[in-house]
Write a protein that holds these residues in place. Sequence first.
Motif, PDB file in Angstrom:
ATOM      1  N   SER A  66     -40.098 -51.325 -56.673  1.00 41.96           N
ATOM      2  CA  SER A  66     -38.807 -50.620 -57.242  1.00 41.96           C
ATOM      3  C   SER A  66     -38.633 -49.266 -56.953  1.00 41.96           C
ATOM      4  O   SER A  66     -39.563 -48.707 -56.402  1.00 41.96           O
ATOM      5  N   ALA A  67     -37.519 -48.866 -57.343  1.00 38.82           N
ATOM      6  CA  ALA A  67     -37.243 -47.287 -56.976  1.00 38.82           C
ATOM      7  C   ALA A  67     -36.092 -46.881 -57.940  1.00 38.82           C
ATOM      8  O   ALA A  67     -35.199 -47.919 -58.315  1.00 38.82           O
ATOM      9  N   HIS A  68     -36.216 -45.829 -58.517  1.00 42.49           N
ATOM     10  CA  HIS A  68     -35.413 -45.151 -59.689  1.00 42.49           C
ATOM     11  C   HIS A  68     -35.155 -43.495 -59.182  1.00 42.49           C
ATOM     12  O   HIS A  68     -36.284 -42.946 -59.014  1.00 42.49           O
ATOM     13  N   PRO A  69     -33.953 -42.958 -59.244  1.00 46.33           N
ATOM     14  CA  PRO A  69     -34.345 -41.616 -58.969  1.00 46.33           C
ATOM     15  C   PRO A  69     -34.671 -40.762 -59.742  1.00 46.33           C
ATOM     16  O   PRO A  69     -35.463 -39.525 -59.157  1.00 46.33           O
ATOM     17  N   SER A  70     -35.025 -40.925 -61.044  1.00 48.17           N
ATOM     18  CA  SER A  70     -35.977 -40.034 -61.808  1.00 48.17           C
ATOM     19  C   SER A  70     -37.288 -40.448 -61.706  1.00 48.17           C
ATOM     20  O   SER A  70     -38.302 -39.590 -62.205  1.00 48.17           O
ATOM     21  N   LEU A  71     -37.803 -41.825 -61.583  1.00 43.42           N
ATOM     22  CA  LEU A  71     -38.988 -42.198 -61.735  1.00 43.42           C
ATOM     23  C   LEU A  71     -39.875 -42.247 -60.466  1.00 43.42           C
ATOM     24  O   LEU A  71     -41.021 -42.628 -60.381  1.00 43.42           O
ATOM     25  N   GLY A  72     -38.930 -42.337 -59.421  1.00 44.42           N
ATOM     26  CA  GLY A  72     -39.601 -42.526 -57.907  1.00 44.42           C
ATOM     27  C   GLY A  72     -39.712 -44.072 -57.581  1.00 44.42           C
ATOM     28  O   GLY A  72     -38.815 -44.936 -57.991  1.00 44.42           O
TER      29      GLY A  72
END
Length: 170
Positions: A66-72
């Motif tokens: 997974s990837a998330h702009p705030s969580l990496g």
Amino acid sequence: MDWTGQVYADIPTVASRVFIDAPPERVWRYVSDIRVMPRLSSELQEVEWLDGATGPGIGHRFTGRSAHPSLGQWETVSTVVEWEAPRRFCWAVGDPAVPTSKWRFTLHGEADGTVLEQWAQMGPAPSGLSVAIEAMPDKEQKIVFVRLREFESGIKANLAAIKDLAEAGS
């Protein structure tokens, strides 16, 4: 939005449902194929069955990236903890006994279609969100609320996409 809980320690949940003009067996094809989810999700990028499994069953494991702009970016291992075709598919992220989260699809035949619900639970084990909470404990409620809203948005997008796929019969 249907969610309960104020803080992470309360093991908050979120759920949403949609009516799909298709029989449960058709909807089940999309719900039970983990390879469909990365096509629908803005966060989940890739999945792969582990240990020689080729599909879901109790105890079967898969990797999710997974990837998330705030969580990496991150990778998790999930275990199927509930499996009842064509009614229920639930997996625990991390340790199945004490997961970082749980996700579940539930299908109910209704009239000439299917009510599909997706549900998610945060915790009880620590996750990437725990780092933010530990850094700003006074903002725990807001951090959890924002993440639950992201879960809700993702769930609604998943349900809408599954509805479109199942109703089109593709």
